[in-house]
Design a protein around this motif. Structure first.
Motif, PDB file in Angstrom:
ATOM      1  N   GLY A 233     -28.072 -22.589 -13.069  1.00  0.00           N
ATOM      2  CA  GLY A 233     -29.350 -23.284 -12.838  1.00  0.00           C
ATOM      3  C   GLY A 233     -29.924 -23.029 -11.461  1.00  0.00           C
ATOM      4  N   ARG A 234     -29.595 -21.884 -10.853  1.00  0.00           N
ATOM      5  CA  ARG A 234     -30.048 -21.646  -9.483  1.00  0.00           C
ATOM      6  C   ARG A 234     -30.795 -20.342  -9.273  1.00  0.00           C
ATOM      7  N   LEU A 235     -31.253 -19.729 -10.350  1.00  0.00           N
ATOM      8  CA  LEU A 235     -32.091 -18.547 -10.158  1.00  0.00           C
ATOM      9  C   LEU A 235     -33.537 -19.020 -10.092  1.00  0.00           C
ATOM     10  N   GLY A 236     -34.177 -18.803  -8.938  1.00  0.00           N
ATOM     11  CA  GLY A 236     -35.533 -19.321  -8.778  1.00  0.00           C
ATOM     12  C   GLY A 236     -36.597 -18.247  -8.829  1.00  0.00           C
ATOM     13  N   GLY A 237     -36.278 -17.077  -8.297  1.00  0.00           N
ATOM     14  CA  GLY A 237     -37.330 -16.084  -8.206  1.00  0.00           C
ATOM     15  C   GLY A 237     -36.808 -14.664  -8.164  1.00  0.00           C
ATOM     16  N   PHE A 238     -37.768 -13.771  -8.324  1.00  0.00           N
ATOM     17  CA  PHE A 238     -37.462 -12.355  -8.390  1.00  0.00           C
ATOM     18  C   PHE A 238     -38.423 -11.566  -7.551  1.00  0.00           C
ATOM     19  N   HIS A 239     -37.950 -10.643  -6.789  1.00  0.00           N
ATOM     20  CA  HIS A 239     -38.819  -9.672  -6.141  1.00  0.00           C
ATOM     21  C   HIS A 239     -38.553  -8.330  -6.790  1.00  0.00           C
ATOM     22  N   PHE A 240     -39.536  -7.848  -7.525  1.00  0.00           N
ATOM     23  CA  PHE A 240     -39.377  -6.562  -8.200  1.00  0.00           C
ATOM     24  C   PHE A 240     -39.788  -5.407  -7.294  1.00  0.00           C
ATOM     25  N   ASN A 241     -39.019  -4.353  -7.369  1.00  0.00           N
ATOM     26  CA  ASN A 241     -39.341  -3.082  -6.716  1.00  0.00           C
ATOM     27  C   ASN A 241     -38.306  -2.077  -7.212  1.00  0.00           C
ATOM     28  N   ALA A 242     -38.391  -0.857  -6.738  1.00  0.00           N
ATOM     29  CA  ALA A 242     -37.387   0.139  -7.129  1.00  0.00           C
ATOM     30  C   ALA A 242     -36.666   0.641  -5.893  1.00  0.00           C
ATOM     31  N   ARG A 243     -35.402   0.924  -6.041  1.00  0.00           N
ATOM     32  CA  ARG A 243     -34.635   1.442  -4.917  1.00  0.00           C
ATOM     33  C   ARG A 243     -33.717   2.565  -5.384  1.00  0.00           C
ATOM     34  N   ARG A 244     -33.578   3.552  -4.516  1.00  0.00           N
ATOM     35  CA  ARG A 244     -32.556   4.557  -4.736  1.00  0.00           C
ATOM     36  C   ARG A 244     -31.480   4.417  -3.659  1.00  0.00           C
ATOM     37  N   TYR A 245     -31.921   4.085  -2.442  1.00  0.00           N
ATOM     38  CA  TYR A 245     -30.979   4.020  -1.324  1.00  0.00           C
ATOM     39  C   TYR A 245     -30.750   2.599  -0.825  1.00  0.00           C
ATOM     40  N   ALA A 246     -31.819   1.939  -0.393  1.00  0.00           N
ATOM     41  CA  ALA A 246     -31.658   0.566   0.120  1.00  0.00           C
ATOM     42  C   ALA A 246     -32.927  -0.188  -0.241  1.00  0.00           C
ATOM     43  N   ASP A 247     -33.583  -0.778   0.755  1.00  0.00           N
ATOM     44  CA  ASP A 247     -34.757  -1.596   0.475  1.00  0.00           C
ATOM     45  C   ASP A 247     -35.999  -0.706   0.427  1.00  0.00           C
ATOM     46  N   ASP A 248     -36.029   0.214  -0.558  1.00  0.00           N
ATOM     47  CA  ASP A 248     -37.052   1.257  -0.566  1.00  0.00           C
ATOM     48  C   ASP A 248     -38.452   0.729  -0.898  1.00  0.00           C
ATOM     49  N   ASP A 249     -38.488  -0.395  -1.638  1.00  0.00           N
ATOM     50  CA  ASP A 249     -39.778  -1.041  -1.956  1.00  0.00           C
ATOM     51  C   ASP A 249     -40.754  -0.144  -2.710  1.00  0.00           C
ATOM     52  N   LEU A 250     -40.240   0.730  -3.565  1.00  0.00           N
ATOM     53  CA  LEU A 250     -41.129   1.579  -4.371  1.00  0.00           C
ATOM     54  C   LEU A 250     -41.522   0.851  -5.653  1.00  0.00           C
ATOM     55  N   ILE A 251     -42.358   1.497  -6.454  1.00  0.00           N
ATOM     56  CA  ILE A 251     -42.882   0.858  -7.664  1.00  0.00           C
ATOM     57  C   ILE A 251     -41.758   0.555  -8.654  1.00  0.00           C
ATOM     58  N   VAL A 252     -41.657  -0.696  -9.036  1.00  0.00           N
ATOM     59  CA  VAL A 252     -40.611  -1.163  -9.951  1.00  0.00           C
ATOM     60  C   VAL A 252     -40.618  -0.330 -11.241  1.00  0.00           C
ATOM     61  N   GLY A 253     -39.415  -0.039 -11.718  1.00  0.00           N
ATOM     62  CA  GLY A 253     -39.313   0.678 -12.993  1.00  0.00           C
ATOM     63  C   GLY A 253     -39.451   2.177 -12.868  1.00  0.00           C
ATOM     64  N   THR A 254     -39.596   2.692 -11.648  1.00  0.00           N
ATOM     65  CA  THR A 254     -39.734   4.144 -11.505  1.00  0.00           C
ATOM     66  C   THR A 254     -38.357   4.807 -11.395  1.00  0.00           C
ATOM     67  N   THR A 255     -37.532   4.338 -10.460  1.00  0.00           N
ATOM     68  CA  THR A 255     -36.185   4.923 -10.360  1.00  0.00           C
ATOM     69  C   THR A 255     -35.173   4.142 -11.198  1.00  0.00           C
ATOM     70  N   ASN A 256     -35.519   2.922 -11.595  1.00  0.00           N
ATOM     71  CA  ASN A 256     -34.508   2.051 -12.193  1.00  0.00           C
ATOM     72  C   ASN A 256     -34.901   1.438 -13.541  1.00  0.00           C
ATOM     73  N   PRO A 257     -35.480   2.211 -14.469  1.00  0.00           N
ATOM     74  CA  PRO A 257     -35.967   1.566 -15.702  1.00  0.00           C
ATOM     75  C   PRO A 257     -34.885   0.869 -16.525  1.00  0.00           C
ATOM     76  N   PHE A 258     -33.684   1.450 -16.617  1.00  0.00           N
ATOM     77  CA  PHE A 258     -32.662   0.802 -17.450  1.00  0.00           C
ATOM     78  C   PHE A 258     -32.166  -0.492 -16.803  1.00  0.00           C
ATOM     79  N   GLU A 259     -32.054  -0.469 -15.479  1.00  0.00           N
ATOM     80  CA  GLU A 259     -31.652  -1.687 -14.761  1.00  0.00           C
ATOM     81  C   GLU A 259     -32.690  -2.797 -14.976  1.00  0.00           C
ATOM     82  N   LEU A 260     -33.947  -2.412 -14.889  1.00  0.00           N
ATOM     83  CA  LEU A 260     -35.025  -3.387 -15.073  1.00  0.00           C
ATOM     84  C   LEU A 260     -34.968  -3.987 -16.482  1.00  0.00           C
ATOM     85  N   PHE A 261     -34.730  -3.120 -17.453  1.00  0.00           N
ATOM     86  CA  PHE A 261     -34.604  -3.584 -18.839  1.00  0.00           C
ATOM     87  C   PHE A 261     -33.419  -4.554 -18.979  1.00  0.00           C
ATOM     88  N   CYS A 262     -32.275  -4.204 -18.405  1.00  0.00           N
ATOM     89  CA  CYS A 262     -31.079  -5.067 -18.522  1.00  0.00           C
ATOM     90  C   CYS A 262     -31.311  -6.419 -17.853  1.00  0.00           C
TER      91      CYS A 262
END
Ligand code: RM4
Ligand code: MN
Ligand code: MN
Length: 400
Positions: A233-262
């Motif tokens: 009962g403690r998930l409050g929010g989500f910040h979507f973006n895509a990362r390959r290395y660290a906090d890359d802040d690229l467009i969500v779902g570009t490098t990580n579509p399967f992760e986003l789906f899961c």
């Protein structure tokens, strides 16, 4: 389209960040985008364009002081006249000189007080704008072993968060974001979901964890964190973006579509759970984009981000839950996996076109945006402003 699917897709929401419409880039260079929004009013105009084309992005997150205005009720009215509302309020306690050694964990009590006062000011902004979420990302940490007392910093963090938590109005909550590293490189005070979660547990019911997809070590299973926090009962929010290395802040779902789906698969499963706490928590997650578009056209990048979330969510809704449960109960490893991947591999674009048709939205929002001439018009009206981040905007507004 089946009625349940239509209802779920229609109810999906993704908040867009004001800072994604202005010039923002990397620490190496911010490339100026023609027509990028110059102040919060223009950012809201751009957000309205994204909402007009997608119908699922009416919330806009603010960053204070980047989006500071004299009269927040005027801002609220301006937003609602455009079919928008003010979403999460993001305080900034990392850009003032005083915060060199931290904000609420700073060894100097006066700086801790200054930071807490700013956070409390942001609670007032929430009240004036009708925002329900205070979204906290604290850059606090240390660069060298021995630089500060780690337990003392933990205690200062707890005290600062508690003060702010207790000042929140009844229907509001506080989202506590964590991050593995950066800008602190030795120890970050809110270093992972466990640290954020234990502070939230100790502080009170209005404190929940915010997961940013870019804030984990390589290979960390984020959907498992989602499942765990939903169940608590403690998930409050989500910040979507895509990362390959660290906090890359690229467009969500570009490098990580399967992760986003899961991740969406867990959220959908939580939202339909028989467990009250899990279900309520999943239904109240604040979905937000947190990206920094440096080389992309701003509005189109935001549109693409919202649409990528919509596609991932639609695919997650297609998972055959009965088949999945049966396969899991039989211990049929690959059948269970295939139920999931069948949904992931399905082309949801015809379904989403049907949805848009029913809602009176353009069937292809990107094409509609490109054909609308919006980008050329704002480039003409606003010109190309060099510099990025929040401070140039403040100087322009004469606030500094
Ligand atoms: C952080 C974090 C926060 C964002 C700051 C500027 O990495 O993702 O959400 O507000 O960057
Ligand atoms: Mn973030
Ligand atoms: Mn980040």
């Amino acid at each position: 389209m089946n009625a349940d699917l239509l209802t779920a897709l229609q109810a999906q929401r993704i908040e867009t960040p004001s800072w994604g419409y202005g010039n923002s880039g990397t620490r190496f260079k911010t490339f100026a985008a023609p027509g990028a929004a110059r102040d919060i009013w223009e950012k809201l105009d751009d957000a309205a364009e994204v909402q007009r084309l997608t119908g699922i992005a009416p919330g806009v997150a603010l960053h204070i002081p980047w989006d500071e205005v004299e009269d927040y009720s005027k801002l609220k009215t301006y937003a609602s006249a455009r079919g928008l509302h003010i979403g999460a309020i993001n305080p900034n306690v990392f850009q003032d000189e005083e915060y060199k050694l931290g904000s609420v964990t700073n060894p100097d009590e006066a700086v801790r007080e200054q930071a807490t006062a700013h956070l409390l000011d942001c609670v007032e902004v929430m009240k004036q704008t009708g925002s329900r979420d205070l979204s906290l990302w604290l850059a606090d940490g240390t660069n060298y072993a021995g630089q500060d007392d780690l337990r003392a910093r933990k205690r200062r963090m707890r005290a600062g968060l508690k003060t702010v938590h207790d000042a929140l109005p009844d229907n509001a909550r506080m989202l506590v974001e964590y991050k593995l590293f950066e800008p602190a490189f030795y120890a970050t005070d809110l270093f992972d979901w466990g640290a954020a979660y234990s502070h939230c547990l100790a502080i009170g019911e209005k404190a929940q964890v915010l997961v940013d997809l870019g804030h984990h070590a390589q290979g960390v299973n984020i959907e498992q964190i989602v499942a765990f926090l939903l169940d608590e009962g403690r998930l409050g929010g989500f910040h979507f973006n895509a990362r390959r290395y660290a906090d890359d802040d690229l467009i969500v779902g570009t490098t990580n579509p399967f992760e986003l789906f899961c991740i969406y698969a867990e959220l959908v499963s939580g939202a339909n759970s028989a467990d009250d706490v899990t279900r309520r928590t999943a239904q109240n997650v604040a979905y937000m984009i947190d990206q920094s578009h440096n080389i992309e056209p701003k509005v189109e990048a935001m549109l693409q981000s919202v649409l990528n979330c919509q596609e991932a969510y639609a695919a997650a809704l297609l998972i055959d839950r009965d088949l999945l449960r049966e396969a899991q109960e039989r211990g049929d490893v690959l059948a269970a996996h295939r139920v999931l991947t069948d949904a992931f591999k399905s082309d949801v674009r015809p379904l989403l076109r049907e949805l848009r048709g029913e809602l009176g939205l353009p069937l292809d929002p990107i094409k509609a945006h490109r054909d609308s001439g919006y980008q050329a018009r704002v480039a003409d009206e606003r010109g190309t402003q060099t510099g990025g981040g929040g401070y140039p905007v403040r100087e322009k507004a004469g606030i500094v």
